[in-house]
Design an enzyme around this catalytic site. Sequence first.
Site: not given
Lengths: 431, 431
Positions: B16, B36, B48, B133, B191, B209
Amino acid sequence: MTDQRPLRLAIVGLGTVGGGVIRLLETNSALIARRAGRPIEVVAISARDRSKDRGVDLSSYEWVDDMTTLAAREDIDVVIELIGGSDGPALTLARQCLAAGKPFVTANKAMIAHHGLSLATIAEKAGVALKYEAAVAGGIPVIKGLREGAAANEISRVYGILNGTCNYILTTMEKDGRGFDEVLKEAQDLGYAEADPSFDIDGVDAAHKLSILASLAFGTELDFAGVNITGIRHVIAADIAEAAALGFRIRLVGMAENGPAGLFQRVHPMLVPMDHPLAHVDGSLNAVVADGNFVGRLFFQGRGAGDGPTASAVVADLIDVARDEYGDPFAMPVASLLAQHKADAGKRTGRAYLRFEVQDRPGVLAEIAAATRDAGVSIESMIQRGANRKDGVLMAIVTHEGQEYRIADTLARLAGSDSLLDAPMVMHILD
Amino acid sequence: MTDQRPLRLAIVGLGTVGGGVIRLLETNSALIARRAGRPIEVVAISARDRSKDRGVDLSSYEWVDDMTTLAAREDIDVVIELIGGSDGPALTLARQCLAAGKPFVTANKAMIAHHGLSLATIAEKAGVALKYEAAVAGGIPVIKGLREGAAANEISRVYGILNGTCNYILTTMEKDGRGFDEVLKEAQDLGYAEADPSFDIDGVDAAHKLSILASLAFGTELDFAGVNITGIRHVIAADIAEAAALGFRIRLVGMAENGPAGLFQRVHPMLVPMDHPLAHVDGSLNAVVADGNFVGRLFFQGRGAGDGPTASAVVADLIDVARDEYGDPFAMPVASLLAQHKADAGKRTGRAYLRFEVQDRPGVLAEIAAATRDAGVSIESMIQRGANRKDGVLMAIVTHEGQEYRIADTLARLAGSDSLLDAPMVMHILD
């Protein structure tokens, strides 16, 4: 990457914030040296009045009478400007320092709002840092949040509560049911509002900050002149009470949007629904919301003023400079910022709150209802209250969603009517 | 400072988030190039299974079967790791890339929590970026907020809602009055929760975290093993109802504190007072609070998971790399991080919520009351409810502020009592 040479500072302006920066650098010096990779040391200080007692021992710092000498000094790595004012000595100092290749850190929102792009152009040419985190929302790292944290996003809207004085006044009015003048007077006595409070309560300070956020969020040229500004002077206790009855709180909101319709920037008291995070930003707190096309809604909240939070932001900028982690002041070269035309606010759609103070006599309701009908404004709810009011009747209307120009049209149709005892109040609803 | 050469990427892992990063780079490419200072281009991709349909057109990118070849490729400037897992291929790839001087961007909280310091040491030696991040709180720039935005502060406490799945489950239980198992099942069907949800609901993900935030906030060595972890499996609908009646909401809170008592890190369901901003963090949102000695309380909120927010954070890291604005991964050289001993949680003071499911017979209340008395626990309020319960009686107690070891002592005194129908539940109160 670590450079053990100290980063040597000159601080110009020794008011509350200047004192706070010195106190912070002294208190957290070891930690800052670890985080910055090298010590950060104050070398020189300068302010108008040397004799003033500032509650901080300044004897170990060199006093400089003539701040115009700082730009050329090779023993100073960064100049910090905390004197304020959009033009005058602050601007002269900024131009001198940047042109001389001296990194420059400031908390001066008025100067950045008016001259940010021209200063950034000088900084860019010299390849030197121009940093101003403290200029917006005090200690909240929102300049960094937009410039870097949300940089991957197309941002459609940035808005927030950008003036702690106004937020203190509005939340106190709400809590105590008191009037604006009384609460302002108290805020002045407590030192939360200036003797001349107009920059705050008329929304100019918030507009400075909003224009800076908009440029960073959208990649558009900074356009302070394009901000429409309405302050909070005309918010009355009854507005707050009616809004509360309808499920809203009143906040001074700075809001900017960018899109095909142009750049929209407005500072104005708004009705904020109770389930919106801005409705829970109380007292002197500030908060900023940004809507990005991938990140969704980001929300930042913290203390927007005061010596501690502002010093925190100034020193964060210094640490970036000490680490050599900085770049274009407005997130991209000034030449890459887009010139965007001002949006026609009248074409925006939304709900609005209208309040009229009217004569207590037959026909007034019909007159107002006719004006809204003829302007094409559809009414969602209406409250009329006469009790406990010295003169006349208060009529509060919430409209259905509609174009803003229709509201202006309604007011135009009622202009000069002797049914109105006072200018009508219009507040938009944050939906 | 602008370098018109594109920043060339390899993306490893195309779930995802990988798909989201590609979509984001395509959708916002012009804006990103402006921000940028140069284009950011995907050169190579690897995962994979090549044949899997990912809903994104990948035909224009070079497919790499053997990701171990990426570290040495001179036509790749940055490797992005999105395969996950604390060890295994992700860790091998990270080590290879950093050792070869290749900047490395990851969303892998497990790997950073377990191996962050050793990876940072390699990155430091090679003078190369290690950015993560996206590993904490999805799209909220909280790594940057602590590493840079709040860098001037001594931070005493950092805490927040770090797992969107748990927050979704708890807020849905609260809204609908339903039980944990039923809501978990629904979250899995929708989900929002994994087929094997244990990393989320048992608090491990939040603990990963939290340990990262603690290191950044305090300048202490990352210590995942030092986190005490309790998940939300044992929160029942009645806990949420009783908490609500007492003016609290239940949230899975990761909390870290640093001070003379040592480093305290705990993930656990807590009772959060309604007037605290964390009480209003609903659904799958995340939020982080940091208390700094100058800035005061900073509050960050946003979407903590999902492809869009996570991709936003990954690309923010890439923009930092493209701009050459990065430094030590943990805000200072690894050698400067302090080794801090683990605090004795038993000596902390606070209020607690205790829930017992007990036999409906005389003497049970006296037994529990005696245990609290003998342990020195002072009771602020107690609710006992028998109605609508299949077996027994529910007894909910809120204690006065006291030392935590006394709570443990209370439970020890009741251990083995046949009055208890189930293991007691203890939740601390956020004050």
